[in-house]
Design a protein around this motif. Structure first.
Motif, PDB file in Angstrom:
ATOM      1  N   VAL A   5       0.844  -1.197   0.000  1.00 43.52           N
ATOM      2  CA  VAL A   5       0.000   0.000   0.000  1.00 43.52           C
ATOM      3  C   VAL A   5       0.881   1.249   0.000  1.00 43.52           C
ATOM      4  N   LYS A   6       1.993   1.216   0.726  1.00 40.10           N
ATOM      5  CA  LYS A   6       2.928   2.340   0.687  1.00 40.10           C
ATOM      6  C   LYS A   6       3.432   2.565  -0.738  1.00 40.10           C
ATOM      7  N   LYS A   7       3.726   1.470  -1.441  1.00 47.02           N
ATOM      8  CA  LYS A   7       4.156   1.605  -2.833  1.00 47.02           C
ATOM      9  C   LYS A   7       3.061   2.255  -3.673  1.00 47.02           C
ATOM     10  N   GLN A   8       1.809   1.893  -3.424  1.00 37.70           N
ATOM     11  CA  GLN A   8       0.701   2.494  -4.174  1.00 37.70           C
ATOM     12  C   GLN A   8       0.590   3.980  -3.885  1.00 37.70           C
ATOM     13  N   VAL A   9       0.816   4.374  -2.643  1.00 36.74           N
ATOM     14  CA  VAL A   9       0.815   5.806  -2.297  1.00 36.74           C
ATOM     15  C   VAL A   9       1.885   6.523  -3.121  1.00 36.74           C
ATOM     16  N   LEU A  10       3.038   5.901  -3.276  1.00 35.43           N
ATOM     17  CA  LEU A  10       4.103   6.486  -4.091  1.00 35.43           C
ATOM     18  C   LEU A  10       3.693   6.555  -5.563  1.00 35.43           C
ATOM     19  N   ILE A  11       3.110   5.499  -6.061  1.00 33.67           N
ATOM     20  CA  ILE A  11       2.691   5.448  -7.471  1.00 33.67           C
ATOM     21  C   ILE A  11       1.664   6.530  -7.787  1.00 33.67           C
ATOM     22  N   ASN A  12       0.853   6.901  -6.802  1.00 33.04           N
ATOM     23  CA  ASN A  12      -0.205   7.894  -7.014  1.00 33.04           C
ATOM     24  C   ASN A  12       0.323   9.294  -7.318  1.00 33.04           C
ATOM     25  N   HIS A  13       1.583   9.551  -7.028  1.00 35.90           N
ATOM     26  CA  HIS A  13       2.139  10.889  -7.240  1.00 35.90           C
ATOM     27  C   HIS A  13       2.478  11.118  -8.702  1.00 35.90           C
ATOM     28  N   PRO A  14       2.318  12.356  -9.168  1.00 32.24           N
ATOM     29  CA  PRO A  14       2.686  12.665 -10.550  1.00 32.24           C
ATOM     30  C   PRO A  14       4.203  12.809 -10.693  1.00 32.24           C
ATOM     31  N   MET A  15       4.679  12.645 -11.901  1.00 28.38           N
ATOM     32  CA  MET A  15       6.095  12.897 -12.158  1.00 28.38           C
ATOM     33  C   MET A  15       6.325  14.403 -12.093  1.00 28.38           C
ATOM     34  N   LEU A  16       7.432  14.785 -11.497  1.00 30.04           N
ATOM     35  CA  LEU A  16       7.750  16.202 -11.375  1.00 30.04           C
ATOM     36  C   LEU A  16       8.050  16.788 -12.750  1.00 30.04           C
ATOM     37  N   GLY A  17       7.535  17.991 -12.977  1.00 30.79           N
ATOM     38  CA  GLY A  17       7.759  18.666 -14.244  1.00 30.79           C
ATOM     39  C   GLY A  17       6.890  18.163 -15.368  1.00 30.79           C
ATOM     40  N   SER A  18       5.969  17.259 -15.064  1.00 25.70           N
ATOM     41  CA  SER A  18       5.098  16.671 -16.073  1.00 25.70           C
ATOM     42  C   SER A  18       4.080  17.693 -16.578  1.00 25.70           C
ATOM     43  N   LYS A  19       3.703  17.543 -17.811  1.00 27.07           N
ATOM     44  CA  LYS A  19       2.662  18.401 -18.397  1.00 27.07           C
ATOM     45  C   LYS A  19       1.283  17.742 -18.270  1.00 27.07           C
ATOM     46  N   LYS A  20       1.255  16.524 -17.726  1.00 33.92           N
ATOM     47  CA  LYS A  20      -0.007  15.804 -17.583  1.00 33.92           C
ATOM     48  C   LYS A  20      -0.858  16.435 -16.480  1.00 33.92           C
ATOM     49  N   PRO A  21      -2.195  16.258 -16.567  1.00 36.03           N
ATOM     50  CA  PRO A  21      -3.068  16.794 -15.509  1.00 36.03           C
ATOM     51  C   PRO A  21      -2.692  16.207 -14.152  1.00 36.03           C
ATOM     52  N   MET A  22      -2.816  17.038 -13.118  1.00 35.78           N
ATOM     53  CA  MET A  22      -2.524  16.594 -11.761  1.00 35.78           C
ATOM     54  C   MET A  22      -3.446  17.313 -10.791  1.00 35.78           C
ATOM     55  N   THR A  23      -3.442  16.872  -9.547  1.00 41.35           N
ATOM     56  CA  THR A  23      -4.294  17.508  -8.542  1.00 41.35           C
ATOM     57  C   THR A  23      -3.880  18.970  -8.371  1.00 41.35           C
TER      58      THR A  23
END
Length: 163
Positions: free
Chosen positions: A59-77
């Motif tokens: 579950v900790k890994k999933q919490v990490l996966i939920n984060h966007p890549m830094l500097g990404s142009k993709k939509p994020m929270t």
């Protein structure tokens, strides 16, 4: 809001308010809601940190996966967008974008989750340097480091909500 207002929230309002303390992980808010009443803001923070500490590794890994890549142009929270903007990650030069993109991809391929750092505590230059260094770490170190950074991010997000 102050802690008394937080204590008075119904569950739906509380979860909505704190649903992105850990990116796309409202389960934390659901867990912490049941720990009311909070004596102060520090108590509220401790309950969120306690939640993270009790999670199984997957579950900790999933919490990490939920984060966007830094500097990404993709939509994020909105939270991530504001944090990244505050560090200047929305204004990378072409060469900085290339470095960030290359290392983001390499990092994700190696670890299976995005590189995470509390941008409120770091400059754009520090972030670009740190991603290169952390890529050299082993999986256990990066999971631990990532969770530590996620906890810092959560702290700032809670402090933005609760005065």
């Amino acid at each position: 809001m102050d802690v008394n207002e937080i204590n008075a929230c119904d569950q739906d309002s509380f979860v909505k308010l704190f649903s992105n303390v850990f990116e796309h992980h409202p389960e934390a808010a659901e867990y912490v809601y049941d720990k009311r009443p909070f004596s102060d803001r520090s108590h509220l923070l401790k309950m969120f940190f306690h939640y993270m500490e009790t999670l199984p590794l997957e579950v900790k890994k999933q919490v990490l996966i939920n984060h966007p890549m830094l500097g990404s142009k993709k939509p994020m929270t909105n939270e991530s967008k504001n944090e990244q903007t505050s560090a200047g990650l929305n204004q990378l030069t072409n060469s900085e974008e290339e470095v960030m993109d290359v290392y983001n991809k390499r990092y994700y391929e190696k670890f299976g989750f995005p590189y995470i750092i509390c941008v409120k505590e770091n400059s754009k230059d520090r972030i670009l340097s740190d991603i290169k260094k952390r890529y050299e770490n082993d999986m256990e170190t990066e999971i631990s480091t990532g969770i530590n950074e996620v906890s810092k991010i959560a702290m700032y997000r809670i402090l933005d909500i609760v005065k």
